[in-house]
Design an enzyme around this catalytic site. Structure first.
Site, PDB file in Angstrom:
ATOM      1  N   ASN A  86       0.883  -1.162   0.000  1.00  0.00           N
ATOM      2  CA  ASN A  86       0.000   0.000   0.000  1.00  0.00           C
ATOM      3  C   ASN A  86       0.926   1.218   0.000  1.00  0.00           C
ATOM      4  O   ASN A  86       1.449   1.609   1.043  1.00  0.00           O
ATOM      5  CB  ASN A  86      -0.902  -0.011   1.241  1.00  0.00           C
ATOM      6  CG  ASN A  86      -1.901  -1.163   1.215  1.00  0.00           C
ATOM      7  OD1 ASN A  86      -2.423  -1.520   0.165  1.00  0.00           O
ATOM      8  ND2 ASN A  86      -2.152  -1.755   2.371  1.00  0.00           N
ATOM      9  N   HIS A  99       6.725  -1.251   4.128  1.00  0.00           N
ATOM     10  CA  HIS A  99       6.459  -2.652   4.458  1.00  0.00           C
ATOM     11  C   HIS A  99       5.796  -3.336   3.280  1.00  0.00           C
ATOM     12  O   HIS A  99       4.983  -2.747   2.571  1.00  0.00           O
ATOM     13  CB  HIS A  99       5.609  -2.784   5.721  1.00  0.00           C
ATOM     14  CG  HIS A  99       4.373  -1.942   5.714  1.00  0.00           C
ATOM     15  ND1 HIS A  99       4.400  -0.582   5.941  1.00  0.00           N
ATOM     16  CD2 HIS A  99       3.093  -2.264   5.482  1.00  0.00           C
ATOM     17  CE1 HIS A  99       3.166  -0.103   5.867  1.00  0.00           C
ATOM     18  NE2 HIS A  99       2.360  -1.099   5.575  1.00  0.00           N
ATOM     19  N   PHE A 100       6.159  -4.586   3.103  1.00  0.00           N
ATOM     20  CA  PHE A 100       5.677  -5.406   1.995  1.00  0.00           C
ATOM     21  C   PHE A 100       4.808  -6.513   2.570  1.00  0.00           C
ATOM     22  O   PHE A 100       5.250  -7.259   3.450  1.00  0.00           O
ATOM     23  CB  PHE A 100       6.896  -5.983   1.255  1.00  0.00           C
ATOM     24  CG  PHE A 100       6.571  -6.735   0.010  1.00  0.00           C
ATOM     25  CD1 PHE A 100       6.411  -6.069  -1.195  1.00  0.00           C
ATOM     26  CD2 PHE A 100       6.450  -8.121   0.029  1.00  0.00           C
ATOM     27  CE1 PHE A 100       6.126  -6.773  -2.361  1.00  0.00           C
ATOM     28  CE2 PHE A 100       6.166  -8.827  -1.135  1.00  0.00           C
ATOM     29  CZ  PHE A 100       5.998  -8.147  -2.326  1.00  0.00           C
TER      30      PHE A 100
HETATM   31  P1  5GP Z   1      -0.626  -0.667   5.765  1.00  0.00           P
HETATM   32  O1  5GP Z   1      -2.101  -0.412   5.716  1.00  0.00           O
HETATM   33  O2  5GP Z   1       0.145   0.521   6.299  1.00  0.00           O
HETATM   34  O3  5GP Z   1      -0.114  -1.162   4.442  1.00  0.00           O
HETATM   35  O4  5GP Z   1      -0.448  -1.885   6.743  1.00  0.00           O
HETATM   36  C1  5GP Z   1       0.084  -1.801   8.025  1.00  0.00           C
HETATM   37  C2  5GP Z   1      -0.022  -3.201   8.611  1.00  0.00           C
HETATM   38  O5  5GP Z   1       0.696  -3.218   9.831  1.00  0.00           O
HETATM   39  C3  5GP Z   1      -1.457  -3.631   8.910  1.00  0.00           C
HETATM   40  O6  5GP Z   1      -1.738  -4.825   8.190  1.00  0.00           O
HETATM   41  C4  5GP Z   1      -1.462  -3.833  10.414  1.00  0.00           C
HETATM   42  O7  5GP Z   1      -2.250  -4.917  10.793  1.00  0.00           O
HETATM   43  C5  5GP Z   1      -0.005  -4.048  10.747  1.00  0.00           C
HETATM   44  N1  5GP Z   1       0.379  -3.612  12.072  1.00  0.00           N
HETATM   45  C6  5GP Z   1       0.046  -2.437  12.670  1.00  0.00           C
HETATM   46  N2  5GP Z   1       0.590  -2.345  13.894  1.00  0.00           N
HETATM   47  C7  5GP Z   1       1.288  -3.495  14.072  1.00  0.00           C
HETATM   48  C8  5GP Z   1       2.078  -3.990  15.156  1.00  0.00           C
HETATM   49  O8  5GP Z   1       2.255  -3.354  16.203  1.00  0.00           O
HETATM   50  N3  5GP Z   1       2.647  -5.210  15.000  1.00  0.00           N
HETATM   51  C9  5GP Z   1       2.483  -5.938  13.849  1.00  0.00           C
HETATM   52  N4  5GP Z   1       3.083  -7.129  13.786  1.00  0.00           N
HETATM   53  N5  5GP Z   1       1.750  -5.503  12.817  1.00  0.00           N
HETATM   54  C10 5GP Z   1       1.146  -4.298  12.927  1.00  0.00           C
END
Ligand code: 5GP
Ligand code: ZN
Length: 137
Positions: A86, A99-100
């Site tokens: 994203n 992040h991937f």
């Molecule tokens: P984005 O929407 O930014 O692409 O995805 C961020 C991802 O990070 C989400 O899928 C969310 O569940 C994950 N995430 C958010 N906070 C944490 C955390 O503290 N630990 C882990 N392992 N994943 C997280």
């Protein structure tokens, strides 16, 4: 970066279920998974998104993604994944540390393909868009 949750995971200030690690990358389970084994690969250094990731890290990044896939594939008996980024707020990026996503896919999991993410051509033709791109390059 001080307030970044992923930097905190890298620094072991926040726990995570780690899967794989290299010199410059880390992979771990997503805490709010969309499928069993939903994982993230992140660089240890805080880069905002993919566009900021240094090209020199490209090969190592691919290797960690592929190794993480192999680990998940073996443990969860899967051979299909939806892989993606994203990239930016409008695309759904919530955490501004690159992040991937690796999302294992299972039989009858109810999910779609990457084409399901958006369908909004804004009424433009492919030719028109190609011309716009060519005019700027
Ligand atoms: P984005 O929407 O930014 O692409 O995805 C961020 C991802 O990070 C989400 O899928 C969310 O569940 C994950 N995430 C958010 N906070 C944490 C955390 O503290 N630990 C882990 N392992 N994943 C997280
Ligand atoms: Zn960070």
């Amino acid at each position: 970066m001080a307030d970044c949750i992923f930097c905190k995971i890298v620094n072991r200030e926040v726990p995570a279920f780690l899967i794989n690690e290299s010199e410059n990358f880390l992979s771990f389970l997503d805490i709010y998974p969309h499928a069993p084994g939903h994982s993230l690969v992140i660089p240890k250094v805080h880069y905002q998104n993919f566009q900021h990731l240094p090209k020199e890290l490209g090969e190592e990044f691919i290797l960690v993604v592929q190794e993480t896939m192999s680990i998940l594939a073996k443990a969860l008996k899967v051979d299909s994944f939806t892989l993606g980024i994203n990239e930016g707020k409008l695309a759904g990026q919530v955490i501004p540390h690159f992040h991937f996503h690796l999302i294992p896919r299972f039989v009858n999991d109810g999910g779609g393909s990457i084409h399901a993410v958006v369908f909004n051509t804004q009424g433009t033709s492919v030719e028109e868009i190609y011309q716009r791109i060519k005019n700027e390059s």
